[in-house]
Design a protein around this motif. Sequence first.
Motif, mmCIF file in Angstrom:
data_model
loop_
_atom_site.group_PDB
_atom_site.id
_atom_site.type_symbol
_atom_site.label_atom_id
_atom_site.label_comp_id
_atom_site.label_asym_id
_atom_site.label_seq_id
_atom_site.Cartn_x
_atom_site.Cartn_y
_atom_site.Cartn_z
ATOM 1 N N LEU A 106 0.523 -1.401 0.001
ATOM 2 C CA LEU A 106 0.293 0.184 0.024
ATOM 3 C C LEU A 106 1.352 0.929 -0.190
ATOM 4 O O LEU A 106 1.841 1.335 0.831
ATOM 5 C CB LEU A 106 -0.732 -0.241 0.843
ATOM 6 C CG LEU A 106 -2.117 1.347 1.826
ATOM 7 C CD1 LEU A 106 -2.751 1.456 0.423
ATOM 8 C CD2 LEU A 106 -2.781 1.586 3.112
ATOM 9 N N LEU A 107 0.760 2.131 -0.915
ATOM 10 C CA LEU A 107 0.966 3.495 -0.652
ATOM 11 C C LEU A 107 0.247 4.314 -0.906
ATOM 12 O O LEU A 107 -0.541 4.249 -1.743
ATOM 13 C CB LEU A 107 1.768 4.144 -2.782
ATOM 14 C CG LEU A 107 3.297 3.592 -2.323
ATOM 15 C CD1 LEU A 107 4.549 3.069 -3.297
ATOM 16 C CD2 LEU A 107 4.303 3.558 -1.189
ATOM 17 N N LEU A 108 0.424 4.802 -0.525
ATOM 18 C CA LEU A 108 -1.038 6.474 0.518
ATOM 19 C C LEU A 108 -0.115 7.779 -0.320
ATOM 20 O O LEU A 108 0.752 7.623 -0.012
ATOM 21 C CB LEU A 108 -1.321 6.689 1.962
ATOM 22 C CG LEU A 108 -1.774 5.050 2.536
ATOM 23 C CD1 LEU A 108 -1.524 5.766 3.905
ATOM 24 C CD2 LEU A 108 -2.664 5.021 1.425
ATOM 25 N N THR A 109 -0.993 8.192 -1.086
ATOM 26 C CA THR A 109 -0.583 9.360 -1.047
ATOM 27 C C THR A 109 -1.130 11.523 -0.332
ATOM 28 O O THR A 109 -0.695 12.127 -0.189
ATOM 29 C CB THR A 109 -0.965 10.283 -2.693
ATOM 30 O OG1 THR A 109 -1.882 9.892 -2.775
ATOM 31 C CG2 THR A 109 -0.486 8.808 -3.326
ATOM 32 N N GLU A 110 -2.948 10.627 -0.076
ATOM 33 C CA GLU A 110 -2.967 12.306 0.475
ATOM 34 C C GLU A 110 -4.047 11.805 2.075
ATOM 35 O O GLU A 110 -4.373 10.257 1.745
ATOM 36 C CB GLU A 110 -4.391 12.557 -0.665
ATOM 37 C CG GLU A 110 -3.582 13.334 -1.993
ATOM 38 C CD GLU A 110 -4.675 13.005 -2.674
ATOM 39 O OE1 GLU A 110 -5.509 13.621 -2.703
ATOM 40 O OE2 GLU A 110 -4.123 14.425 -4.048
ATOM 41 N N GLY A 111 -5.406 12.430 2.308
ATOM 42 C CA GLY A 111 -5.383 12.654 3.474
ATOM 43 C C GLY A 111 -4.091 11.680 5.365
ATOM 44 O O GLY A 111 -5.083 11.051 5.653
#
Length: 166
Positions: free
Chosen positions: A138-143
């Motif tokens: 999992l790669l997150l970008t926002e929030g």
Amino acid sequence: MKNKFVLFLVLLLSANMAWAELKIGFVNIPAVLEKAPQAEKAKKRLEQEFSPRDKQLVAQQNDIKNLEERLNRDAAVMGDSERRNLEKDILNKQREFKRSQQEFSEDFNIRRNEELGKLQRKIVEAIRELAKSQSFDLLLTEGVIYASETVDVTNQIQQKLSAMPD
């Protein structure tokens, strides 16, 4: 965005054994956009493309200013028809300037959005390549409110972008 969050929660709440194997990362997109070499090149392309039109707008504005100064300075010694003609000329040039300025703004925004779209596609491509090559789950970008440096892969994405062709 909610889908990403739900997916993240599902992954967290699944078996404890899976938790130990889960690899999560974070990418700070605004930082990537700011430092991407492609962003600087896009900015230069836009400047080159729109610089002549910008100079033309400045020249039109100066022309209008000169005519207005002439009207203010010489109105008392001008005949009625000459003054009306000059006022009409000023109004016509102001209308033409506003129209040109609006066209310039619309054209610039369209081109800027095109360049931004290209850059965003390259960033997504770089993120996907990194995720696959380093086996991220999992790669997150926002929030994201907080991300430790151990999961922040922003610098790696910037390096990938630097290595990518324009």
